[in-house]
Design an enzyme around this catalytic site. Structure first.
Site, PDB file in Angstrom:
ATOM      1  N   THR A 192       0.726  -1.153   0.186  1.00  0.00           N
ATOM      2  CA  THR A 192      -0.056   0.171   0.038  1.00  0.00           C
ATOM      3  C   THR A 192       0.939   1.297   0.082  1.00  0.00           C
ATOM      4  O   THR A 192       0.451   2.326  -0.380  1.00  0.00           O
ATOM      5  CB  THR A 192      -1.006   0.016   1.081  1.00  0.00           C
ATOM      6  N   LEU A 239      -2.807   4.916  -0.760  1.00  0.00           N
ATOM      7  CA  LEU A 239      -4.249   4.579  -0.714  1.00  0.00           C
ATOM      8  C   LEU A 239      -4.350   3.180  -0.211  1.00  0.00           C
ATOM      9  O   LEU A 239      -4.386   2.210  -1.196  1.00  0.00           O
ATOM     10  CB  LEU A 239      -4.750   4.894  -2.176  1.00  0.00           C
ATOM     11  N   HIS A 240      -4.087   3.023   1.146  1.00  0.00           N
ATOM     12  CA  HIS A 240      -4.266   1.549   1.413  1.00  0.00           C
ATOM     13  C   HIS A 240      -5.441   0.623   1.165  1.00  0.00           C
ATOM     14  O   HIS A 240      -5.173  -0.431   0.527  1.00  0.00           O
ATOM     15  CB  HIS A 240      -4.135   1.483   2.957  1.00  0.00           C
ATOM     16  N   ASP A 241      -6.576   1.096   1.446  1.00  0.00           N
ATOM     17  CA  ASP A 241      -7.771   0.188   1.478  1.00  0.00           C
ATOM     18  C   ASP A 241      -8.207  -0.211   0.220  1.00  0.00           C
ATOM     19  O   ASP A 241      -8.625  -1.429  -0.286  1.00  0.00           O
ATOM     20  CB  ASP A 241      -8.972   0.672   2.196  1.00  0.00           C
ATOM     21  N   CYS A 243      -6.495  -1.057  -2.245  1.00  0.00           N
ATOM     22  CA  CYS A 243      -5.982  -2.196  -2.765  1.00  0.00           C
ATOM     23  C   CYS A 243      -6.281  -3.359  -2.581  1.00  0.00           C
ATOM     24  O   CYS A 243      -6.231  -4.481  -3.586  1.00  0.00           O
ATOM     25  CB  CYS A 243      -4.389  -2.351  -2.068  1.00  0.00           C
TER      26      CYS A 243
END
EC number: 3.2.-.-
Length: 311
Positions: A192, A239-241, A243
């Site tokens: 991420t 933009l972690h989530d 992914c």
């Protein structure tokens, strides 16, 4: 046929964008959304799910609020990252509908029971609700195709030197998930932090010109400000989530390895650390697909393409 998914999240800017991406993708059938406490308090994350679904005109999706605190700890929130509301930045609509009159675990269990095929659980917050589901409904494990989580890291943490935030909030829950025997896909900081959105990407999303792309750009404006801190060394904001959703849609954008993962629940310096046996030192059989790299430009292009859905 669309892949049935159940989304458990704690919105949170990047959770909100994960919702946007999932609901713009005909390949996915979002059966229900449950909220977890993490990025903000449980009341605020539930409200943010309702606000996002009101914005997206998807008030048909069942929503339920989850556990108010971790399994064995007091709640920690990330209001320094996501602001007072959890979604600071844009002007979002007030909810026009109410959550279901049940708990997150009850809605998850009902969704699994009623699905004709196994459901993929996507969990982008602490793993509390998922762990409670697994512990209370062993008879439903076979109805779970896989659990895709945003959490953990093979290397550096972002909340402590060793731990990523989602896992740190409830490490006992995360350990239950990893050792459940159900296939787990881990989108941790290793990937991420490479999925960064730059200022020019935000402007590209804004230029799409529909109400949802504008809101996403405004969410990112706020998120980018926090990540300008030089300690991170970032060009943009990770933009972690999204992914997790992007991996379901286009796995070819990602590089993965199969490894054993455990969660440290007691270490003096390492509570919440995901211990990834990269070199097969423990002899433990791999229990997770660990995502380690991403084609950043392909990831951005996917987001831009799906934002056009809301025209």
């Amino acid at each position: 046929m669309a892949l049935p998914i159940l989304l458990d999240c704690d919105p949170g800017h990047d959770d909100a964008i994960a919702i946007v991406l999932a609901l713009a993708s005909p390949e996915l059938d979002v059966k229900a959304i449950t909220s977890s406490a993490g990025n903000q308090t449980p009341e605020k994350t539930l409200r943010n799910v309702l606000r996002m679904l009101t914005l997206l005109n998807r008030t048909d999706i069942p929503v339920a609020g989850g556990a108010v605190k971790p399994l064995m700890r007091e709640l920690i929130i990330a209001d320094n990252v996501h602001g007072e509301s959890g979604l600071d930045g844009p002007a979002l609509p007030e909810p026009t509908f109410a959550p279901q009159n049940c708990t997150a675990v009850e809605l998850m269990a009902k969704t699994l029971r009623e699905s004709a095929e196994p459901v993929t659980i996507v969990s982008t917050g602490p793993q509390t609700n998922v762990a409670l589901l697994l512990n209370s409904h062993p008879e439903l494990h076979s109805k779970i195709a896989r659990i895709v989580i945003m959490g953990g890291a093979m290397g550096l943490g972002n909340w402590t030197p060793a731990a990523e935030f989602n896992i740190y909030v409830d490490p006992e829950a995360a350990e239950i998930v990893f050792q459940s025997g159900i296939p787990v896909v881990m989108a941790g900081l290793d990937v991420t932090h490479k999925a960064q959105i730059h200022v020019e990407d935000t402007e590209r999303f804004r230029a799409i010109g529909n109400p949802v792309s504008t809101i996403v750009a405004e969410l990112l404006d706020f998120f980018l400000e926090y990540h300008k801190d030089e300690k991170w060394g970032f060009v943009g904001a990770p933009l972690h989530d999204p992914c997790t959703i992007a991996w379901l849609l286009k796995p070819e954008l990602f590089t993965t390895v199969e490894r054993w993962v455990g969660v440290e629940t007691q270490g003096k310096y390492t509570q919440g650390m995901t211990v990834v046996d990269y070199y097969y030192l423990t002899g433990n059989k791999p229990n997770a697909t660990v995502i380690v790299d991403v084609d950043r430009q392909g990831f951005v292009d996917l987001l831009a393409d799906r934002l056009k859905f809301y025209a």
